[in-house]
Design a protein around this motif. Structure first.
Motif, PDB file in Angstrom:
ATOM      1  N   VAL A  52       0.827  -1.219   0.000  1.00 24.06           N
ATOM      2  CA  VAL A  52       0.000   0.000   0.000  1.00 24.06           C
ATOM      3  C   VAL A  52       0.859   1.267   0.000  1.00 24.06           C
ATOM      4  CG1 VAL A  52      -1.953  -1.124   1.092  1.00 24.06           C
ATOM      5  CG2 VAL A  52      -0.210  -0.082   2.517  1.00 24.06           C
ATOM      6  N   GLN A  53       2.163   1.065  -0.148  1.00 18.73           N
ATOM      7  CA  GLN A  53       3.114   2.162  -0.313  1.00 18.73           C
ATOM      8  C   GLN A  53       3.083   3.158   0.845  1.00 18.73           C
ATOM      9  OE1 GLN A  53       2.130   3.670  -4.260  1.00 18.73           O
ATOM     10  NE2 GLN A  53       3.591   2.258  -5.200  1.00 18.73           N
ATOM     11  N   ILE A  54       3.170   2.610   2.066  1.00 17.61           N
ATOM     12  CA  ILE A  54       3.365   3.460   3.234  1.00 17.61           C
ATOM     13  C   ILE A  54       4.586   2.943   3.987  1.00 17.61           C
ATOM     14  CG2 ILE A  54       0.891   3.924   3.397  1.00 17.61           C
ATOM     15  CD1 ILE A  54       0.902   2.201   5.960  1.00 17.61           C
ATOM     16  N   SER A  55       5.070   3.721   4.928  1.00 16.54           N
ATOM     17  CA  SER A  55       6.246   3.338   5.707  1.00 16.54           C
ATOM     18  C   SER A  55       5.846   3.059   7.146  1.00 16.54           C
ATOM     19  CB  SER A  55       7.300   4.444   5.665  1.00 16.54           C
ATOM     20  OG  SER A  55       6.872   5.561   6.434  1.00 16.54           O
ATOM     21  N   LEU A  56       6.780   2.539   7.914  1.00 15.72           N
ATOM     22  CA  LEU A  56       6.529   2.301   9.331  1.00 15.72           C
ATOM     23  C   LEU A  56       6.136   3.588  10.054  1.00 15.72           C
ATOM     24  CD1 LEU A  56       9.480  -0.135  10.185  1.00 15.72           C
ATOM     25  CD2 LEU A  56       7.043  -0.700  10.271  1.00 15.72           C
ATOM     26  N   ASN A  57       6.705   4.703   9.613  1.00  9.16           N
ATOM     27  CA  ASN A  57       6.412   5.988  10.267  1.00  9.16           C
ATOM     28  C   ASN A  57       4.983   6.455  10.052  1.00  9.16           C
ATOM     29  OD1 ASN A  57       9.013   6.359  11.365  1.00  9.16           O
ATOM     30  ND2 ASN A  57       9.786   7.077   9.392  1.00  9.16           N
ATOM     31  N   ASP A  58       4.259   5.832   9.122  1.00 10.21           N
ATOM     32  CA  ASP A  58       2.866   6.192   8.882  1.00 10.21           C
ATOM     33  C   ASP A  58       1.906   5.456   9.806  1.00 10.21           C
ATOM     34  OD1 ASP A  58       3.306   7.987   6.664  1.00 10.21           O
ATOM     35  OD2 ASP A  58       3.757   6.212   5.446  1.00 10.21           O
ATOM     36  N   LEU A  59       2.412   4.478  10.550  1.00 14.25           N
ATOM     37  CA  LEU A  59       1.545   3.673  11.408  1.00 14.25           C
ATOM     38  C   LEU A  59       1.075   4.467  12.624  1.00 14.25           C
ATOM     39  CD1 LEU A  59       3.495   0.275  11.411  1.00 14.25           C
ATOM     40  CD2 LEU A  59       1.436   0.848  10.110  1.00 14.25           C
ATOM     41  N   SER A  60      -0.187   4.244  12.991  1.00 14.11           N
ATOM     42  CA  SER A  60      -0.758   4.886  14.172  1.00 14.11           C
ATOM     43  C   SER A  60      -0.584   4.031  15.418  1.00 14.11           C
ATOM     44  CB  SER A  60      -2.249   5.162  13.961  1.00 14.11           C
ATOM     45  OG  SER A  60      -2.470   5.928  12.804  1.00 14.11           O
ATOM     46  N   ALA A  61      -0.546   2.693  15.217  1.00 16.73           N
ATOM     47  CA  ALA A  61      -0.421   1.749  16.328  1.00 16.73           C
ATOM     48  C   ALA A  61      -0.087   0.380  15.760  1.00 16.73           C
ATOM     49  CB  ALA A  61      -1.701   1.679  17.147  1.00 16.73           C
ATOM     50  N   ILE A  62       0.296  -0.526  16.656  1.00 13.58           N
ATOM     51  CA  ILE A  62       0.520  -1.917  16.283  1.00 13.58           C
ATOM     52  C   ILE A  62      -0.311  -2.782  17.215  1.00 13.58           C
ATOM     53  CG2 ILE A  62       2.196  -3.813  16.153  1.00 13.58           C
ATOM     54  CD1 ILE A  62       4.279  -1.751  15.339  1.00 13.58           C
ATOM     55  N   ALA A  87      10.351   1.710  19.103  1.00 13.39           N
ATOM     56  CA  ALA A  87      11.180   2.457  18.155  1.00 13.39           C
ATOM     57  C   ALA A  87      10.400   3.578  17.473  1.00 13.39           C
ATOM     58  CB  ALA A  87      11.743   1.507  17.095  1.00 13.39           C
ATOM     59  N   LEU A  88       9.116   3.341  17.201  1.00 14.81           N
ATOM     60  CA  LEU A  88       8.296   4.317  16.485  1.00 14.81           C
ATOM     61  C   LEU A  88       7.546   5.260  17.419  1.00 14.81           C
ATOM     62  CD1 LEU A  88       6.785   1.816  13.878  1.00 14.81           C
ATOM     63  CD2 LEU A  88       8.564   3.531  13.428  1.00 14.81           C
ATOM     64  N   ASP A  89       7.577   4.957  18.731  1.00 15.90           N
ATOM     65  CA  ASP A  89       6.862   5.740  19.736  1.00 15.90           C
ATOM     66  C   ASP A  89       5.364   5.798  19.429  1.00 15.90           C
ATOM     67  OD1 ASP A  89       6.560   7.220  22.055  1.00 15.90           O
ATOM     68  OD2 ASP A  89       6.932   9.148  21.061  1.00 15.90           O
ATOM     69  N   ILE A  90       4.788   4.609  19.193  1.00 16.34           N
ATOM     70  CA  ILE A  90       3.354   4.498  18.943  1.00 16.34           C
ATOM     71  C   ILE A  90       2.771   3.466  19.908  1.00 16.34           C
ATOM     72  CG2 ILE A  90       3.430   5.225  16.527  1.00 16.34           C
ATOM     73  CD1 ILE A  90       3.416   2.294  15.705  1.00 16.34           C
ATOM     74  N   PRO A  91       1.464   3.487  20.148  1.00 18.38           N
ATOM     75  CA  PRO A  91       0.865   2.590  21.143  1.00 18.38           C
ATOM     76  C   PRO A  91       0.790   1.132  20.700  1.00 18.38           C
ATOM     77  CG  PRO A  91      -0.818   3.956  20.132  1.00 18.38           C
ATOM     78  CD  PRO A  91       0.499   4.478  19.650  1.00 18.38           C
ATOM     79  N   LEU A  92       0.762   0.257  21.706  1.00 16.64           N
ATOM     80  CA  LEU A  92       0.616  -1.185  21.507  1.00 16.64           C
ATOM     81  C   LEU A  92      -0.798  -1.599  21.904  1.00 16.64           C
ATOM     82  CD1 LEU A  92       1.883  -4.050  21.033  1.00 16.64           C
ATOM     83  CD2 LEU A  92       2.435  -4.043  23.481  1.00 16.64           C
ATOM     84  N   ILE A  93      -1.429  -2.386  21.039  1.00 21.57           N
ATOM     85  CA  ILE A  93      -2.782  -2.890  21.286  1.00 21.57           C
ATOM     86  C   ILE A  93      -2.718  -4.409  21.366  1.00 21.57           C
ATOM     87  CG2 ILE A  93      -5.114  -3.111  20.338  1.00 21.57           C
ATOM     88  CD1 ILE A  93      -4.576  -0.421  18.882  1.00 21.57           C
ATOM     89  N   ALA A  94      -3.353  -4.998  22.358  1.00 20.95           N
ATOM     90  CA  ALA A  94      -3.379  -6.452  22.511  1.00 20.95           C
ATOM     91  C   ALA A  94      -4.795  -6.976  22.253  1.00 20.95           C
ATOM     92  CB  ALA A  94      -2.922  -6.856  23.909  1.00 20.95           C
ATOM     93  N   ILE A  95      -4.886  -8.021  21.444  1.00 23.55           N
ATOM     94  CA  ILE A  95      -6.171  -8.611  21.081  1.00 23.55           C
ATOM     95  C   ILE A  95      -6.195 -10.072  21.524  1.00 23.55           C
ATOM     96  CG2 ILE A  95      -7.785  -9.091  19.211  1.00 23.55           C
ATOM     97  CD1 ILE A  95      -7.271  -6.140  19.546  1.00 23.55           C
ATOM     98  N   ASP A  96      -7.302 -10.504  22.124  1.00 20.46           N
ATOM     99  CA  ASP A  96      -7.451 -11.901  22.534  1.00 20.46           C
ATOM    100  C   ASP A  96      -7.456 -12.809  21.307  1.00 20.46           C
ATOM    101  OD1 ASP A  96      -7.670 -11.208  25.219  1.00 20.46           O
ATOM    102  OD2 ASP A  96      -9.836 -10.945  25.082  1.00 20.46           O
ATOM    103  N   THR A  97      -6.609 -13.828  21.318  1.00 16.27           N
ATOM    104  CA  THR A  97      -6.495 -14.729  20.178  1.00 16.27           C
ATOM    105  C   THR A  97      -7.794 -15.477  19.904  1.00 16.27           C
ATOM    106  OG1 THR A  97      -4.143 -15.022  20.634  1.00 16.27           O
ATOM    107  CG2 THR A  97      -5.184 -16.648  19.207  1.00 16.27           C
TER     108      THR A  97
END
Length: 221
Positions: A52-62, A87-97
């Protein structure tokens, strides 16, 4: 735009997706008998971003699938997610498997019971209603003939753990969906975006995978 990278490595399926405002726009995944998640995960991340031609720096969260599941798979996924978030200073989200697995099935009535194989006749499982809301806690269950006897409605069984229950859970109320085997990052978009809008983020310093069972190291005879 809210771009969230979704990582699912709790089972034999190494799966990565990219969502935009909750909609999945790119996916890369591979299921193999041998766990090659450490080799595949970072290349899959690069591929979905390049698509989709974006970089890691475009991410809002993981977002990462937090378990229960494979000890090795969970450690690989969570370590990668935490490292990138830091490294990117963005939030971490955890989802139940188990919630990720349940998302693959849509039903009008009855309940959904996702099952992840935990060896022998044990499974990691949880009960969800037809609105995909949990109605029980996740548990490590040894499946026997009388399992789920308290449920009278139709029970839809999914996951690799369900595949080994066909000769044990034989009552008419059990419906097997044998095409739904592993959780996938394809189903994480809605869940991760919801948590993002609610600011439901994890503390990266303390977050650990949800193993459900204590790790036991065994050696071959």
């Amino acid at each position: 735009m809210v771009y969230i990278l979704n990582i699912e490595t709790a089972t034999k399926n190494c799966s990565v997706s990219l969502s935009k405002n909750g909609e999945i726009i790119a996916v890369k995944e591979l299921s193999e008998e041998q766990f090659n998640h450490a080799e595949k995960l970072h290349s899959f991340i690069k591929e979905v971003l390049n698509e989709v031609q974006i970089s890691l720096n475009d991410l809002s969260a993981i977002a990462v699938s937090k378990g229960p599941g494979s000890y090795t798979g969970l450690r690989i996924g969570v370590s990668a997610a935490k490292g990138l978030c830091y490294a990117l200073d963005i939030p971490l989200i955890a989802i139940d498997t188990l919630a990720v697995l349940a998302e693959q099935l849509a039903i009008d009535s009855g309940c959904i019971v996702p099952m992840i194989d935990a060896r022998r006749m044990e499974v990691f499982t949880q009960v969800f209603d037809n609105k995909l809301q949990p109605v029980s806690n996740a548990e490590a269950l040894i499946v026997e003939e009388h399992s789920f006897s308290d449920l009278t409605e139709t029970i839809h069984l999914i996951g690799d753990g369900a595949l080994k229950c066909t000769t044990v859970l034989t009552a008419e109320k059990f419906v097997y969906h044998q095409d739904i085997i592993y959780p996938s990052a394809k189903q994480m978009g809605r869940l991760s975006y919801k948590k993002y809008t609610e600011n439901a983020f994890e503390d990266m310093a303390y977050f650990e995978p949800y193993y459900l069972k204590d790790f036991m190291l065994t050696t071959k005879k």
